[in-house]
Design a protein around this motif. Structure first.
Motif, PDB file in Angstrom:
ATOM      1  N   TYR A 177       3.119  16.635  10.692  1.00  0.00           N
ATOM      2  CA  TYR A 177       3.244  15.691   9.587  1.00  0.00           C
ATOM      3  C   TYR A 177       1.993  15.730   8.703  1.00  0.00           C
ATOM      4  N   PRO A 178       2.140  16.017   7.402  1.00  0.00           N
ATOM      5  CA  PRO A 178       1.012  15.811   6.484  1.00  0.00           C
ATOM      6  C   PRO A 178       0.730  14.309   6.385  1.00  0.00           C
ATOM      7  N   THR A 179      -0.532  13.917   6.409  1.00  0.00           N
ATOM      8  CA  THR A 179      -0.889  12.499   6.367  1.00  0.00           C
ATOM      9  C   THR A 179      -1.836  12.208   5.210  1.00  0.00           C
ATOM     10  N   TYR A 180      -1.845  10.953   4.789  1.00  0.00           N
ATOM     11  CA  TYR A 180      -2.700  10.492   3.703  1.00  0.00           C
ATOM     12  C   TYR A 180      -3.540   9.323   4.212  1.00  0.00           C
ATOM     13  N   PHE A 181      -4.815   9.573   4.424  1.00  0.00           N
ATOM     14  CA  PHE A 181      -5.768   8.551   4.875  1.00  0.00           C
ATOM     15  C   PHE A 181      -5.378   7.927   6.219  1.00  0.00           C
ATOM     16  N   GLY A 182      -4.499   8.583   6.944  1.00  0.00           N
ATOM     17  CA  GLY A 182      -4.075   8.081   8.247  1.00  0.00           C
ATOM     18  C   GLY A 182      -3.111   6.920   8.199  1.00  0.00           C
ATOM     19  N   ILE A 183      -2.669   6.514   6.988  1.00  0.00           N
ATOM     20  CA  ILE A 183      -1.787   5.350   6.885  1.00  0.00           C
ATOM     21  C   ILE A 183      -0.439   5.689   6.250  1.00  0.00           C
ATOM     22  N   PHE A 184      -0.241   6.949   5.902  1.00  0.00           N
ATOM     23  CA  PHE A 184       1.006   7.350   5.248  1.00  0.00           C
ATOM     24  C   PHE A 184       1.290   8.795   5.641  1.00  0.00           C
ATOM     25  N   ALA A 185       2.548   9.071   5.954  1.00  0.00           N
ATOM     26  CA  ALA A 185       2.944  10.427   6.345  1.00  0.00           C
ATOM     27  C   ALA A 185       4.184  10.835   5.561  1.00  0.00           C
ATOM     28  N   THR A 186       4.363  12.130   5.398  1.00  0.00           N
ATOM     29  CA  THR A 186       5.564  12.634   4.727  1.00  0.00           C
ATOM     30  C   THR A 186       6.223  13.687   5.602  1.00  0.00           C
ATOM     31  N   ARG A 187       7.543  13.623   5.611  1.00  0.00           N
ATOM     32  CA  ARG A 187       8.313  14.638   6.325  1.00  0.00           C
ATOM     33  C   ARG A 187       9.675  14.804   5.681  1.00  0.00           C
ATOM     34  N   GLN A 188      10.309  13.682   5.342  1.00  0.00           N
ATOM     35  CA  GLN A 188      11.695  13.702   4.903  1.00  0.00           C
ATOM     36  C   GLN A 188      11.824  13.616   3.385  1.00  0.00           C
ATOM     37  N   VAL A 189      12.841  14.275   2.870  1.00  0.00           N
ATOM     38  CA  VAL A 189      13.215  14.155   1.459  1.00  0.00           C
ATOM     39  C   VAL A 189      14.685  13.741   1.391  1.00  0.00           C
ATOM     40  N   GLN A 190      15.066  13.170   0.250  1.00  0.00           N
ATOM     41  CA  GLN A 190      16.430  12.689   0.103  1.00  0.00           C
ATOM     42  C   GLN A 190      16.961  13.008  -1.291  1.00  0.00           C
ATOM     43  N   PRO A 191      17.974  13.885  -1.396  1.00  0.00           N
ATOM     44  CA  PRO A 191      18.607  14.111  -2.699  1.00  0.00           C
ATOM     45  C   PRO A 191      19.348  12.852  -3.151  1.00  0.00           C
ATOM     46  N   PHE A 192      19.120  12.453  -4.394  1.00  0.00           N
ATOM     47  CA  PHE A 192      19.785  11.261  -4.921  1.00  0.00           C
ATOM     48  C   PHE A 192      19.845  11.354  -6.444  1.00  0.00           C
ATOM     49  N   LEU A 193      21.073  11.284  -6.981  1.00  0.00           N
ATOM     50  CA  LEU A 193      21.301  11.363  -8.433  1.00  0.00           C
ATOM     51  C   LEU A 193      20.688  12.621  -9.032  1.00  0.00           C
ATOM     52  N   GLY A 194      20.816  13.719  -8.309  1.00  0.00           N
ATOM     53  CA  GLY A 194      20.331  14.997  -8.813  1.00  0.00           C
ATOM     54  C   GLY A 194      18.841  15.213  -8.669  1.00  0.00           C
ATOM     55  N   ILE A 195      18.137  14.258  -8.056  1.00  0.00           N
ATOM     56  CA  ILE A 195      16.688  14.362  -7.861  1.00  0.00           C
ATOM     57  C   ILE A 195      16.396  14.367  -6.364  1.00  0.00           C
ATOM     58  N   ILE A 201       0.838  -1.213   0.000  1.00  0.00           N
ATOM     59  CA  ILE A 201       0.000   0.000   0.000  1.00  0.00           C
ATOM     60  C   ILE A 201       0.864   1.252   0.000  1.00  0.00           C
ATOM     61  N   THR A 202       1.904   1.260   0.844  1.00  0.00           N
ATOM     62  CA  THR A 202       2.751   2.459   0.935  1.00  0.00           C
ATOM     63  C   THR A 202       3.501   2.725  -0.364  1.00  0.00           C
ATOM     64  N   LEU A 203       3.884   1.668  -1.068  1.00  0.00           N
ATOM     65  CA  LEU A 203       4.576   1.859  -2.346  1.00  0.00           C
ATOM     66  C   LEU A 203       3.686   2.580  -3.352  1.00  0.00           C
ATOM     67  N   PHE A 204       2.405   2.211  -3.395  1.00  0.00           N
ATOM     68  CA  PHE A 204       1.472   2.881  -4.301  1.00  0.00           C
ATOM     69  C   PHE A 204       1.294   4.347  -3.909  1.00  0.00           C
ATOM     70  N   ILE A 205       1.081   4.599  -2.608  1.00  0.00           N
ATOM     71  CA  ILE A 205       0.883   5.978  -2.154  1.00  0.00           C
ATOM     72  C   ILE A 205       2.155   6.794  -2.368  1.00  0.00           C
ATOM     73  N   TRP A 206       3.296   6.201  -2.038  1.00  0.00           N
ATOM     74  CA  TRP A 206       4.585   6.877  -2.214  1.00  0.00           C
ATOM     75  C   TRP A 206       4.807   7.262  -3.678  1.00  0.00           C
ATOM     76  N   ALA A 207       4.489   6.361  -4.598  1.00  0.00           N
ATOM     77  CA  ALA A 207       4.659   6.639  -6.032  1.00  0.00           C
ATOM     78  C   ALA A 207       3.743   7.775  -6.473  1.00  0.00           C
ATOM     79  N   LEU A 208       2.496   7.763  -6.007  1.00  0.00           N
ATOM     80  CA  LEU A 208       1.551   8.821  -6.380  1.00  0.00           C
ATOM     81  C   LEU A 208       1.979  10.177  -5.828  1.00  0.00           C
ATOM     82  N   VAL A 209       2.455  10.173  -4.579  1.00  0.00           N
ATOM     83  CA  VAL A 209       2.875  11.435  -3.944  1.00  0.00           C
ATOM     84  C   VAL A 209       4.176  11.944  -4.561  1.00  0.00           C
ATOM     85  N   SER A 210       5.087  11.013  -4.903  1.00  0.00           N
ATOM     86  CA  SER A 210       6.409  11.407  -5.397  1.00  0.00           C
ATOM     87  C   SER A 210       6.397  11.859  -6.850  1.00  0.00           C
TER      88      SER A 210
END
Length: 444
Positions: free
Chosen positions: A188-206, A158-167
């Protein structure tokens, strides 16, 4: 007439077929009360392992109290199927365990932390150990571990699907928010109470969003995933169910989901531990000369190389940000605090002793990343014996039963304990319970 009757008996009617199919479906999807209660307990353990719910300032979800209550209920349900001989053996061992823990409580636990300690070490661990011993008598010793793995895989998907949509798109927007105490007060911004976002990670220029699930940060979700991966890689070969389509006992679909979910957390520790995990698995394979095994493990080596590449690039980012300095200082501060009181530590639940030894260069970050050094600094060698005894159970059972995979799993657990703070969570208590069950089981 006889021939006709035989024909009627041998040829099932449509009504009979439907009835048989209905019975098979009900049998296939039947879930026992014990399985249902165990599932609730595992979800509570997951929520209590440094999730946004366990650290929430918005609402007190009473997770420890609920976890203990469900553990008691699970024990009551399991009691009728546990042999009296097993219960007597449990009472003998746990009598010593409880006396030792009461002595530890008197020595190191302040009055305001007694309930916290008792819920975990006096109630949860002994009761769950009894449940596990009962499962062992029914040849289902790893049933709870497999259920943990399946729940994590379901949630990780489930988190992979939400993560892909958010990212990668703006199709999904936050549906709520939660105020959490984690290294400060954070919203923390939350999505349906089962997913939260806070951190970002620079990687390969993205700049990527880190998949942290409903946890306070990526490394916590990484921890949960790696434990599930350990179960699949090391314990699944001993599952009684049909393992068709598996390679060396591993269900590749499950492994792929867990690996992808772990990569999406962008945790350098997770990358390194995953590589170590698969290396241990390779060392345990008996028939390495088989061509199929060779091809599959060549693929694993390629994945390992890619994992090292990702880990190296993440390390460069963390090197630039000084994150590695903070983590290294954690070990120095924890060790220095432990040296102050080697035997009884500085007091259970008190972080002041460790923080007093932290470098002045990290005044902005008082978070701590090593569970092992918290155990040593707060409780000294006296308290560490609780963990050591459980770890000894893994070693004993591994030697007695010949299941070397358990020893490999223990090594991964120790690495996680050194690099992550989950030492007092109910997930850690679950792992300790298995250790004590391994220590008490007479037949391996």
């Amino acid at each position: 007439m006889g021939q006709k009757n035989r024909g009627l008996v041998n040829t099932p009617s449509k009504v009979g077929l439907k009835k048989n199919m209905s019975l098979k479906i009900r049998k296939r999807y039947k879930i026992s009360i014990k399985t249902f209660i165990t599932g609730i307990l595992i979800i509570l353990c997951l929520l209590g392992c440094n999730s946004i719910y366990s650290a929430s300032l918005s609402h007190d979800y009473k997770l420890p109290e609920l976890t203990v209550a469900i553990t008691i209920l699970l024990t009551i349900i399991s009691l009728k199927r546990i042999p009296i001989r097993t219960i007597k053996r449990w009472l003998q061992f746990m009598g010593v365990y409880l006396i030792a823990n009461v002595a530890i409580m008197i020595a190191i636990v302040p009055s305001d932390r007694v309930t916290f300690y008792a819920n975990r070490f006096i109630i949860f661990v002994p009761l769950l150990t009894l449940v596990l011993m009962g499962d062992a008598k029914k040849k289902r010793l790893f049933e709870i571990a497999f259920q943990y793995e399946n729940i994590v895989i379901f949630y990780a998907t489930i988190t992979l699907f939400i993560w892909a949509l958010v990212s990668f798109s703006s199709l999904l927007q936050p549906t709520g928010s939660m105020t959490v105490s984690w290294g400060g007060i954070i919203n923390y911004p939350t999505y349906f109470g089962i997913f939260a976002t806070r951190q970002v990670q620079p990687f390969l220029g993205i700049t990527w969003i880190r998949n942290q699930g409903w946890y306070t940060e990526g490394p916590m979700f990484n921890l949960i995933i790696l434990i599930a991966l350990c179960v699949e890689v090391f314990l699944s070969p001993f599952e009684s169910q049909n393992r068709n389509g598996c390679i060396n006992g591993m269900n590749i679909k499950k492994v792929v989901i867990l690996v992808l979910a772990d990569i999406s957390t962008f945790t350098i520790t997770g990358m390194i531990v995953m590589i170590a995990l698969f290396f241990f698995k390779y060392c345990l394979i008996k028939n390495k000369n088989n061509l199929r095994n060779f091809i599959k493990w060549m693929g694993a080596i390629i994945i390992a190389i890619l994992g090292l590449f990702v880990a190296y690039n993440l390390f460069l980012v963390k090197f630039d940000t000084g994150s590695w300095e903070v983590r290294f200082d954690d070990y120095l501060a924890g060790f220095a605090a432990w040296k102050d009181h080697l035997i009884i530590g500085n007091g259970f639940g008190h972080m002041d002793a460790i923080e007093n030894h932290m470098s002045f260069i990290r005044s902005y970050n008082k978070g701590f990343s090593s569970g092992l050094f918290v155990i040593l600094a707060q409780g000294g060698l006296l308290f560490a014996t609780v963990y050591l005894a459980a770890f000894a159970g893994y070693v004993r059972f591994s030697i007695k039963s010949g299941v070397r995979e358990l020893f490999a799993m223990l090594l991964i657990m120790i690495i996680l304990l050194v690099t992550t703070v989950f030492h007092y969570t109910f997930v850690m208590m679950l792992l300790l319970s298995y250790g004590f069950a391994f220590l008490m089981l007479k037949e391996c």
